[in-house]
Design a protein around this motif. Structure first.
Motif, PDB file in Angstrom:
ATOM      1  N   THR A  85      19.313   5.129  -0.258  1.00  0.00           N
ATOM      2  CA  THR A  85      17.921   5.323  -0.662  1.00  0.00           C
ATOM      3  C   THR A  85      17.613   6.731  -1.150  1.00  0.00           C
ATOM      4  OG1 THR A  85      17.119   6.041   1.511  1.00  0.00           O
ATOM      5  CG2 THR A  85      17.263   3.659   1.119  1.00  0.00           C
ATOM      6  N   GLY A  86      18.456   7.701  -0.782  1.00  0.00           N
ATOM      7  CA  GLY A  86      18.173   9.086  -1.123  1.00  0.00           C
ATOM      8  C   GLY A  86      17.126   9.722  -0.226  1.00  0.00           C
ATOM      9  N   CYS A  87      16.737   9.039   0.868  1.00  0.00           N
ATOM     10  CA  CYS A  87      15.718   9.599   1.756  1.00  0.00           C
ATOM     11  C   CYS A  87      16.235  10.862   2.441  1.00  0.00           C
ATOM     12  CB  CYS A  87      15.254   8.570   2.776  1.00  0.00           C
ATOM     13  SG  CYS A  87      16.478   8.083   3.999  1.00  0.00           S
ATOM     14  N   ASP A 120      -0.635  14.513  -1.619  1.00  0.00           N
ATOM     15  CA  ASP A 120      -1.720  15.334  -2.164  1.00  0.00           C
ATOM     16  C   ASP A 120      -2.598  15.929  -1.062  1.00  0.00           C
ATOM     17  OD1 ASP A 120      -0.840  14.720  -4.708  1.00  0.00           O
ATOM     18  OD2 ASP A 120      -2.325  13.143  -5.045  1.00  0.00           O
ATOM     19  N   ALA A 121      -2.676  15.241   0.075  1.00  0.00           N
ATOM     20  CA  ALA A 121      -3.534  15.691   1.173  1.00  0.00           C
ATOM     21  C   ALA A 121      -2.899  16.798   2.002  1.00  0.00           C
ATOM     22  CB  ALA A 121      -3.889  14.516   2.074  1.00  0.00           C
ATOM     23  N   GLY A 122      -1.637  17.086   1.742  1.00  0.00           N
ATOM     24  CA  GLY A 122      -0.978  18.171   2.463  1.00  0.00           C
ATOM     25  C   GLY A 122      -0.120  17.745   3.623  1.00  0.00           C
ATOM     26  N   ALA A 123       0.203  16.468   3.719  1.00  0.00           N
ATOM     27  CA  ALA A 123       1.108  16.018   4.771  1.00  0.00           C
ATOM     28  C   ALA A 123       2.454  16.707   4.623  1.00  0.00           C
ATOM     29  CB  ALA A 123       1.282  14.505   4.714  1.00  0.00           C
ATOM     30  N   ALA A 124       3.112  16.975   5.738  1.00  0.00           N
ATOM     31  CA  ALA A 124       4.402  17.664   5.713  1.00  0.00           C
ATOM     32  C   ALA A 124       5.541  16.724   5.365  1.00  0.00           C
ATOM     33  CB  ALA A 124       4.667  18.317   7.072  1.00  0.00           C
ATOM     34  N   ALA A 125       5.365  15.430   5.604  1.00  0.00           N
ATOM     35  CA  ALA A 125       6.380  14.418   5.288  1.00  0.00           C
ATOM     36  C   ALA A 125       5.741  13.047   5.433  1.00  0.00           C
ATOM     37  CB  ALA A 125       7.592  14.535   6.221  1.00  0.00           C
ATOM     38  N   VAL A 126       6.363  12.048   4.834  1.00  0.00           N
ATOM     39  CA  VAL A 126       5.934  10.663   5.015  1.00  0.00           C
ATOM     40  C   VAL A 126       7.137   9.845   5.468  1.00  0.00           C
ATOM     41  CG1 VAL A 126       4.020  10.714   3.383  1.00  0.00           C
ATOM     42  CG2 VAL A 126       6.309  10.164   2.560  1.00  0.00           C
ATOM     43  N   ALA A 127       6.876   8.884   6.349  1.00  0.00           N
ATOM     44  CA  ALA A 127       7.929   7.997   6.840  1.00  0.00           C
ATOM     45  C   ALA A 127       7.527   6.564   6.560  1.00  0.00           C
ATOM     46  CB  ALA A 127       8.153   8.201   8.336  1.00  0.00           C
ATOM     47  N   LEU A 128       8.484   5.767   6.110  1.00  0.00           N
ATOM     48  CA  LEU A 128       8.203   4.376   5.768  1.00  0.00           C
ATOM     49  C   LEU A 128       9.045   3.432   6.602  1.00  0.00           C
ATOM     50  CD1 LEU A 128       6.803   2.286   3.926  1.00  0.00           C
ATOM     51  CD2 LEU A 128       8.798   2.461   2.402  1.00  0.00           C
ATOM     52  N   HIS A 129       8.371   2.579   7.390  1.00  0.00           N
ATOM     53  CA  HIS A 129       9.038   1.424   7.988  1.00  0.00           C
ATOM     54  C   HIS A 129       9.036   0.360   6.903  1.00  0.00           C
ATOM     55  CE1 HIS A 129       9.448  -1.622  11.540  1.00  0.00           C
ATOM     56  NE2 HIS A 129      10.230  -1.914  10.510  1.00  0.00           N
ATOM     57  N   GLU A 141      11.237   8.086  -4.931  1.00  0.00           N
ATOM     58  CA  GLU A 141      11.058   8.367  -6.359  1.00  0.00           C
ATOM     59  C   GLU A 141       9.611   8.717  -6.693  1.00  0.00           C
ATOM     60  OE1 GLU A 141      14.587   5.267  -7.847  1.00  0.00           O
ATOM     61  OE2 GLU A 141      12.466   4.707  -7.979  1.00  0.00           O
ATOM     62  N   THR A 142       8.686   8.245  -5.861  1.00  0.00           N
ATOM     63  CA  THR A 142       7.254   8.457  -6.096  1.00  0.00           C
ATOM     64  C   THR A 142       6.755   9.746  -5.474  1.00  0.00           C
ATOM     65  OG1 THR A 142       6.891   6.064  -6.166  1.00  0.00           O
ATOM     66  CG2 THR A 142       4.957   7.454  -5.752  1.00  0.00           C
ATOM     67  N   VAL A 143       7.190  10.014  -4.273  1.00  0.00           N
ATOM     68  CA  VAL A 143       6.788  11.218  -3.524  1.00  0.00           C
ATOM     69  C   VAL A 143       7.920  12.233  -3.648  1.00  0.00           C
ATOM     70  CG1 VAL A 143       6.221  12.140  -1.252  1.00  0.00           C
ATOM     71  CG2 VAL A 143       5.365   9.888  -1.936  1.00  0.00           C
ATOM     72  N   THR A 144       7.669  13.302  -4.381  1.00  0.00           N
ATOM     73  CA  THR A 144       8.768  14.200  -4.745  1.00  0.00           C
ATOM     74  C   THR A 144       8.666  15.613  -4.180  1.00  0.00           C
ATOM     75  OG1 THR A 144       7.607  14.778  -6.800  1.00  0.00           O
ATOM     76  CG2 THR A 144       9.182  12.946  -6.900  1.00  0.00           C
ATOM     77  N   SER A 145       7.510  15.979  -3.632  1.00  0.00           N
ATOM     78  CA  SER A 145       7.348  17.370  -3.195  1.00  0.00           C
ATOM     79  C   SER A 145       7.467  17.561  -1.681  1.00  0.00           C
ATOM     80  CB  SER A 145       5.997  17.915  -3.667  1.00  0.00           C
ATOM     81  OG  SER A 145       4.921  17.258  -3.017  1.00  0.00           O
ATOM     82  N   ILE A 146       7.509  16.465  -0.924  1.00  0.00           N
ATOM     83  CA  ILE A 146       7.676  16.551   0.526  1.00  0.00           C
ATOM     84  C   ILE A 146       8.755  15.562   0.947  1.00  0.00           C
ATOM     85  CG2 ILE A 146       5.304  17.302   0.997  1.00  0.00           C
ATOM     86  CD1 ILE A 146       4.611  14.414   1.718  1.00  0.00           C
ATOM     87  N   PRO A 147       9.348  15.748   2.123  1.00  0.00           N
ATOM     88  CA  PRO A 147      10.400  14.828   2.570  1.00  0.00           C
ATOM     89  C   PRO A 147       9.896  13.403   2.766  1.00  0.00           C
ATOM     90  CG  PRO A 147      10.468  16.871   3.829  1.00  0.00           C
ATOM     91  CD  PRO A 147       9.195  16.902   3.032  1.00  0.00           C
ATOM     92  N   VAL A 148      10.763  12.457   2.455  1.00  0.00           N
ATOM     93  CA  VAL A 148      10.515  11.035   2.700  1.00  0.00           C
ATOM     94  C   VAL A 148      11.543  10.563   3.720  1.00  0.00           C
ATOM     95  CG1 VAL A 148      10.589   8.718   1.710  1.00  0.00           C
ATOM     96  CG2 VAL A 148       9.535  10.597   0.423  1.00  0.00           C
ATOM     97  N   LEU A 149      11.064   9.994   4.816  1.00  0.00           N
ATOM     98  CA  LEU A 149      11.935   9.526   5.885  1.00  0.00           C
ATOM     99  C   LEU A 149      11.958   8.006   5.894  1.00  0.00           C
ATOM    100  CD1 LEU A 149      10.615  11.908   8.695  1.00  0.00           C
ATOM    101  CD2 LEU A 149      12.372  12.374   6.977  1.00  0.00           C
ATOM    102  N   THR A 197       0.804  -1.225   0.000  1.00  0.00           N
ATOM    103  CA  THR A 197       0.000   0.000   0.000  1.00  0.00           C
ATOM    104  C   THR A 197       0.834   1.270   0.000  1.00  0.00           C
ATOM    105  OG1 THR A 197      -0.077  -0.067   2.428  1.00  0.00           O
ATOM    106  CG2 THR A 197      -1.899  -1.112   1.252  1.00  0.00           C
ATOM    107  N   TYR A 198       2.138   1.171   0.221  1.00  0.00           N
ATOM    108  CA  TYR A 198       2.917   2.355   0.561  1.00  0.00           C
ATOM    109  C   TYR A 198       3.034   3.382  -0.555  1.00  0.00           C
ATOM    110  CZ  TYR A 198       7.070   0.340  -1.803  1.00  0.00           C
ATOM    111  OH  TYR A 198       7.961  -0.168  -2.723  1.00  0.00           O
ATOM    112  N   LEU A 199       3.081   2.961  -1.802  1.00  0.00           N
ATOM    113  CA  LEU A 199       3.203   3.935  -2.891  1.00  0.00           C
ATOM    114  C   LEU A 199       1.903   4.711  -3.076  1.00  0.00           C
ATOM    115  CD1 LEU A 199       5.306   1.938  -5.512  1.00  0.00           C
ATOM    116  CD2 LEU A 199       6.089   3.597  -3.816  1.00  0.00           C
TER     117      LEU A 199
END
Length: 358
Positions: free
Chosen positions: A203-205, A146-155, A177-185, A136-138
């Motif tokens: 990973t480039g996170c 799109d909802a306006g989250a400030a960042a997303v983090a993935l375990h 690579e998928t989420v490009t406008s906010i930080p990915v942790l 589900t993560y992508l």
């Protein structure tokens, strides 16, 4: 990290280095109903800044109301939405890492929280998915962006993997690579500062989230700060230093609970983590795990060889629970559709009733 990241532990970690230290999981309905235990859990010590609260919810309206309370009553500077919990009592009711499977429900929760929080940033933590066949993560990353989250983090594990095996850092790369406008942790298998640097390089996170890696090692955050170019105290983690950190943790727990006996009982679960790899005999470990006063802890710690050096590899690596892969427990028919069904909604009502803190 339920039962771990209370005010006492957050304060201790902050003493060793900068970071964003998140509260225990706060159930949104318990917060909205101002449950006494929950209201205690969301309190921060005056030294804590920025303040961060982690929310767990399954109802968009209730989650939005919880976010509004936090923002309007100035109870935190950051809200983190937890969609990563894999434990059966959460997933069996459609919560935690099971919830992003229902795309519309996930979207409604994140959008509602972001809107209600106003200027308080809202982030989203999640897992790869339910299992290898139900990722589900992508989709969730795009929705959160799109909802306006400030960042997303993935375990970088699925719910089925629980805490077993090795985290799939390649998934963090794909999310970045998928989420490009906010930080990915990135999160998963950060046991040392070197692991954090390697994750970011591979990973480039944009940053890392630490969970089990700090168990019994609150000074890890100072090492992380140093690795990323900030200033932090230099630590020589000999046995005397570890004993001092353990004693400070017990003292802060006693202050947090306003009860020395309860604080000393709570520190017991930390004994194995703090002294992993160090020359501390079984009898002494057992005594520390049954101590009921700070004075008793002091007497026991005095018996240690405080000059014993850091044991290296024996004290490093995995900490906390790991276990083995297991079939996720889900509401009946949960995987039949990506949309929330009426029968599943009935299951979700019960998911909001648990007390905060896991």
């Amino acid at each position: 990290m339920a039962g771990i990241t209370n005010t006492a532990f957050r304060r201790l970690c902050r003493e060793y280095g900068a970071g964003l230290y998140v509260s225990e999981m706060i159930t949104t309905r318990a917060l909205v109903e101002r449950n006494e235990a929950t209201m205690r859990l969301i309190r921060h010590h005056e030294s804590e800044t920025p303040r961060s609260i982690q929310l767990y919810g399954v109802d968009p309206v209730v989650t939005a109301e919880a976010a509004r309370i936090i923002a309007e009553e100035d109870r935190a500077d950051h809200i983190d939405l937890n969609f990563g919990c894999p434990v059966p009592k959460v997933t069996r009711k459609g919560g935690g890492s099971a919830l992003p499977w229902k795309l519309g429900l996930f979207r409604d929760i994140v959008e509602g929280a972001v809107k209600a929080a106003g200027d308080v940033p809202v982030t989203v933590k999640m897992r790869k998915g339910i299992d290898a066949d139900h990722l589900t993560y992508l989709d969730a990353g795009r929705i959160a962006e799109d909802a306006g989250a400030a960042a997303v983090a993935l375990h970088a594990r699925t719910a089925a993997e629980f805490y077993s095996g090795t985290a799939d850092w390649s998934a963090i790369t794909k999310l970045k690579e998928t989420v490009t406008s906010i930080p990915v942790l990135g999160n998963g298998d950060i046991w040392s500062a070197a692991d954090a640097v390697r994750m970011m390089d591979e990973t480039g996170c944009d940053g890392v989230v630490v969970g089990r890696g700090c168990l019994g090692r609150p000074w890890l955050f100072g090492e992380l700060a140093t690795a990323f170019g900030a200033e932090a105290p230099v630590v020589d983690a000999n046995l005397g230093f570890v004993a001092q950190a353990f004693r400070r943790h017990a003292e802060l727990l006693a202050e947090f609970f306003e009860d020395e006996d309860r604080g000393c009982r709570d520190i017991r679960k930390h004994v194995a983590w703090y002294f992993k790899g160090y020359p501390v005999g079984g009898d002494l470990r057992a005594s520390l795990a049954t101590a009921s006063s700070l004075a008793e802890i002091d007497d026991l710690l005095a018996q240690l060889d405080h000059d014993a050096p850091y044991p290296g590899a024996a004290a490093e690596g995995q900490r906390g629970r790991a276990g083995s892969p297991k079939r996720p427990v889900l509401p009946q028919g949960w995987l039949d559709s990506r949309d929330i069904a009426e029968d599943a909604s009935c299951e979700l009502q019960g998911a909001e009733l648990d007390t905060s803190g896991g």
